[in-house]
Design an enzyme around this catalytic site. Structure first.
Site, PDB file in Angstrom:
ATOM      1  CB  VAL A   1       4.593  -3.939  -1.187  1.00  0.00           C
ATOM      2  CG1 VAL A   1       4.732  -5.243  -0.414  1.00  0.00           C
ATOM      3  CG2 VAL A   1       3.129  -3.534  -1.300  1.00  0.00           C
TER       4      VAL A   1
ATOM      5  CG  ASP B   1      14.113  -1.998  -7.970  1.00  0.00           C
ATOM      6  OD1 ASP B   1      13.031  -1.939  -7.383  1.00  0.00           O
ATOM      7  OD2 ASP B   1      14.218  -1.832  -9.210  1.00  0.00           O
TER       8      ASP B   1
ATOM      9  CD  GLU C   1       0.634  -5.897   0.338  1.00  0.00           C
ATOM     10  OE1 GLU C   1       0.148  -5.150   1.187  1.00  0.00           O
ATOM     11  OE2 GLU C   1       0.267  -5.925  -0.851  1.00  0.00           O
ATOM     12  CG  PHE C   2      -3.642  -8.424   4.314  1.00  0.00           C
ATOM     13  CD1 PHE C   2      -4.727  -8.741   3.504  1.00  0.00           C
ATOM     14  CD2 PHE C   2      -2.779  -9.449   4.697  1.00  0.00           C
ATOM     15  CE1 PHE C   2      -4.961 -10.057   3.104  1.00  0.00           C
ATOM     16  CE2 PHE C   2      -3.001 -10.768   4.307  1.00  0.00           C
ATOM     17  CZ  PHE C   2      -4.101 -11.069   3.506  1.00  0.00           C
ATOM     18  CG  LEU C   3       1.509  -2.930   3.201  1.00  0.00           C
ATOM     19  CD1 LEU C   3       1.586  -1.716   2.314  1.00  0.00           C
ATOM     20  CD2 LEU C   3       2.883  -3.334   3.659  1.00  0.00           C
TER      21      LEU C   3
ATOM     22  CD  GLU D   1      -0.664   3.874  -1.494  1.00  0.00           C
ATOM     23  OE1 GLU D   1      -0.467   5.092  -1.581  1.00  0.00           O
ATOM     24  OE2 GLU D   1      -0.898   3.152  -2.483  1.00  0.00           O
TER      25      GLU D   1
ATOM     26  CE  LYS E   1      -3.486  -7.601  -1.437  1.00  0.00           C
ATOM     27  NZ  LYS E   1      -2.822  -6.556  -0.755  1.00  0.00           N
TER      28      LYS E   1
ATOM     29  CB  CYS F   1      -4.867  -2.033  -3.455  1.00  0.00           C
ATOM     30  SG  CYS F   1      -3.148  -2.088  -2.997  1.00  0.00           S
TER      31      CYS F   1
ATOM     32  CE  LYS G   1      -5.129   5.559   3.051  1.00  0.00           C
ATOM     33  NZ  LYS G   1      -4.968   4.142   3.453  1.00  0.00           N
TER      34      LYS G   1
HETATM   35  C1  UDX Z   1      -6.218  -1.072   0.650  1.00  0.00           C
HETATM   36  C2  UDX Z   1      -6.486  -2.125   1.740  1.00  0.00           C
HETATM   37  O1  UDX Z   1      -7.086  -1.485   2.867  1.00  0.00           O
HETATM   38  C3  UDX Z   1      -5.185  -2.823   2.133  1.00  0.00           C
HETATM   39  O2  UDX Z   1      -5.460  -3.832   3.074  1.00  0.00           O
HETATM   40  C4  UDX Z   1      -4.557  -3.435   0.880  1.00  0.00           C
HETATM   41  O3  UDX Z   1      -3.353  -4.071   1.188  1.00  0.00           O
HETATM   42  C5  UDX Z   1      -4.342  -2.360  -0.184  1.00  0.00           C
HETATM   43  O4  UDX Z   1      -5.589  -1.703  -0.461  1.00  0.00           O
HETATM   44  P1  UDX Z   1      -5.289   1.426   0.599  1.00  0.00           P
HETATM   45  O5  UDX Z   1      -5.611   1.423  -0.861  1.00  0.00           O
HETATM   46  O6  UDX Z   1      -3.982   1.957   1.049  1.00  0.00           O
HETATM   47  O7  UDX Z   1      -5.384  -0.076   1.194  1.00  0.00           O
HETATM   48  O8  UDX Z   1      -6.388   2.319   1.344  1.00  0.00           O
HETATM   49  P2  UDX Z   1      -7.744   2.188   2.140  1.00  0.00           P
HETATM   50  O9  UDX Z   1      -7.615   3.012   3.359  1.00  0.00           O
HETATM   51  O10 UDX Z   1      -8.213   0.811   2.307  1.00  0.00           O
HETATM   52  O11 UDX Z   1      -8.743   2.980   1.157  1.00  0.00           O
HETATM   53  C6  UDX Z   1      -8.970   2.570  -0.182  1.00  0.00           C
HETATM   54  C7  UDX Z   1      -9.978   3.508  -0.831  1.00  0.00           C
HETATM   55  O12 UDX Z   1     -11.268   3.345  -0.279  1.00  0.00           O
HETATM   56  C8  UDX Z   1      -9.659   4.991  -0.669  1.00  0.00           C
HETATM   57  O13 UDX Z   1      -9.999   5.637  -1.864  1.00  0.00           O
HETATM   58  C9  UDX Z   1     -10.566   5.425   0.470  1.00  0.00           C
HETATM   59  O14 UDX Z   1     -10.882   6.797   0.430  1.00  0.00           O
HETATM   60  C10 UDX Z   1     -11.783   4.577   0.182  1.00  0.00           C
HETATM   61  N1  UDX Z   1     -12.604   4.322   1.370  1.00  0.00           N
HETATM   62  C11 UDX Z   1     -12.112   3.572   2.392  1.00  0.00           C
HETATM   63  C12 UDX Z   1     -13.892   4.825   1.440  1.00  0.00           C
HETATM   64  O15 UDX Z   1     -14.369   5.520   0.530  1.00  0.00           O
HETATM   65  N2  UDX Z   1     -14.660   4.547   2.535  1.00  0.00           N
HETATM   66  C13 UDX Z   1     -14.204   3.765   3.548  1.00  0.00           C
HETATM   67  O16 UDX Z   1     -14.965   3.547   4.504  1.00  0.00           O
HETATM   68  C14 UDX Z   1     -12.877   3.281   3.485  1.00  0.00           C
END
Ligand code: UDX
Length: 429
Positions: free
Chosen positions: A11, A29, A148-150, A152, A201, A257, A317
């Site tokens: 982040v 850091d 933040e809501f970003l 990966e 969040k 997350c 992912k």
């Molecule tokens: C997530 C949130 O989307 C983000 O807003 C927050 O800040 C951090 O956590 P991230 O972990 O990067 O982000 O990935 P994301 O694309 O949301 O997927 C999370 C997990 O859910 C992955 O394992 C993905 O494969 C799974 N997933 C996601 C599903 O199994 N089905 C879906 O429809 C969406």
């Protein structure tokens, strides 16, 4: 404006690099080795577009990586704390790094600087941070929350063009300054209290995690009755109250997350005298799922004993090399424990990282190498490269009558079956 971002983890680096297009940003850091690498533009993880952005910031001299609190903080109008908050043994967020950063920045604050918490922390943390800082300075300062809501894999885009910029602050001059800071970014502005920002969040992540657990449960039912989960998603998705996105089933959510934030919110609920209720159930169901599915896959494919298995996709992912809570971490040891003769694996970006986690796995240069001679093929991550494979080539290379397990429902069952393979998907027969 001059900003310090404390913590150059995922982040921190993304935030610092994006903001350095518009402001002067210190990325701070305590890890000297990491800072030395960042100064050369070397990023310790894979994230699309980030390397170029960091290089741009370094070239323009608007992005400065440092280990010196004094140099960074005394010049900064806004100091963002973006350090890690690992889960403590009781499941709550461990604030030790937030505390250390608060104490270290305090003596160098300039008058009326804003200290903003970007790390994911429970409501109430701002008061703690205020106390920790006050012990080390008489300077006047303000506190705010900037969650933040970003995601990966799309973190640069998510930071540059977020759906919303959430500003958790109540004092008008603080709100004004934080609005100015985010002015070049797109997205709606939401001015809320720090508590609402932090609850927002956790709630967003817990809700999305809940959604995945829910659709996975529905997928299980589809497998019992011949319904097709993608058709079911189409049906529910047309209801505007529900929507059609973020519903695709799999082996359960992973990453850095969701697993952590769901349990942190559950522990927070407990700490304030509420039961952990639904939240702890989300975690439990998600954790059980992959084991349950692996038992089913094994049964449907006649067991893994003495078989060559190709594992496609290792990161949790696509578009990241992050393996935290990735399905591969459970799937590969399961295959090995259940007698697989050989596990071959391919991932476009995560193989170097994966090498630290797995023993006796043959990493291949491309997906087809992994598939060669495999009796079972398991697609775990929907990387673009892995969802567009040539099905007749797969069938030619794999062992006769191989089983194709598509944990992300990326292939047409009929196409795979016509090529002479057995197809196993999620929520579809
Ligand atoms: C997530 C949130 O989307 C983000 O807003 C927050 O800040 C951090 O956590 P991230 O972990 O990067 O982000 O990935 P994301 O694309 O949301 O997927 C999370 C997990 O859910 C992955 O394992 C993905 O494969 C799974 N997933 C996601 C599903 O199994 N089905 C879906 O429809 C969406």
């Amino acid at each position: 404006m001059t900003i310090t971002v404390i913590g150059t983890g995922f982040v921190g680096v993304v935030t610092a690099a994006v903001l350095a297009r518009h402001h002067t940003v210190y990325g701070l850091d305590i890890d000297e080795a990491k800072i030395a690498k960042l100064r050369q533009g070397l990023i310790p993880f894979y994230e699309p577009g980030l390397e170029d952005l960091v290089q741009e910031g370094l070239n323009s001299k608007k992005l400065i990586f440092t280990t010196a609190y004094k140099e960074a903080v005394e010049n900064s109008d806004v100091i963002m704390i973006a350090v890690g908050t690992p889960s403590a043994t009781d499941g709550t967020a461990d604030l030790k790094y937030v505390k250390a950063a608060s104490q270290a920045l305090a003596p160098h604050l300039k008058k009326r600087a804003i200290v903003a918490l970007k790390s994911t922390v429970p409501p109430g943390t701002n008061d703690k941070v205020k106390r920790w800082i006050k012990k080390h300075t008489d300077q006047s300062f303000h506190l705010a929350a900037l969650p933040e809501f970003l995601r990966e894999g799309s973190a640069v885009k998510d930071t540059q063009s977020p759906d919303r910029v959430v500003i958790g602050a109540t004092e008008p001059p603080v709100i004004e300054k934080l609005l100015k800071l985010h002015q070049p970014l797109s997205g709606d502005r939401l001015i809320v209290t720090p508590e609402s920002a932090q609850m927002g969040k956790y709630t967003a992540n817990a809700y999305l995690a809940n959604r995945i657990v829910f659709i996975n449960q529905i997928a299980n039912l589809c497998e019992k009755n011949g319904a097709d989960i993608s058709e079911v998603v189409n049906v529910i998705g047309k209801d505007t109250r529900i929507g059609s996105h973020y519903w695709y089933p799999g082996l359960g959510y992973g990453g850095s997350c969701f697993p952590k934030d769901v349990m942190e919110l559950a522990s927070y609920a407990k700490s304030v005298g509420e039961g952990m209720g639904l939240l702890v159930k989300i975690d439990e169901l998600n954790g059980q799922r992959i084991h349950q599915k692996l038992r089913e896959f094994s049964k449907k494919s006649g067991g893994f004993k003495d078989k060559t298995v190709a594992v496609l996709g290792l990161s949790f992912k696509p578009h990241t090399n992050d393996l935290r809570e990735a399905p591969s971490l459970t799937v590969i040891p399961y295959l090995q424990k259940h007698g697989a003769k050989r596990v071959k694996a391919y991932d476009p970006e995560a193989m170097e990282e994966a090498d630290r986690f797995f023993r006796q796995v043959v990493f291949t240069d491309n997906p087809y190498e992994a598939i060669k001679g495999a009796e079972v093929i398991i697609l775990l991550t929907e990387w673009p490269e892995l969802v567009n494979l040539n099905v007749s080539k797969i069938s030619r290379l794999a062992a006769p009558q191989a089983v194709f397990i598509d944990t992300r429902n990326q292939y047409q069952p009929q196409e795979i079956r016509s090529a002479g393979l057995t197809y196993i998907g999620i929520g579809v027969l």
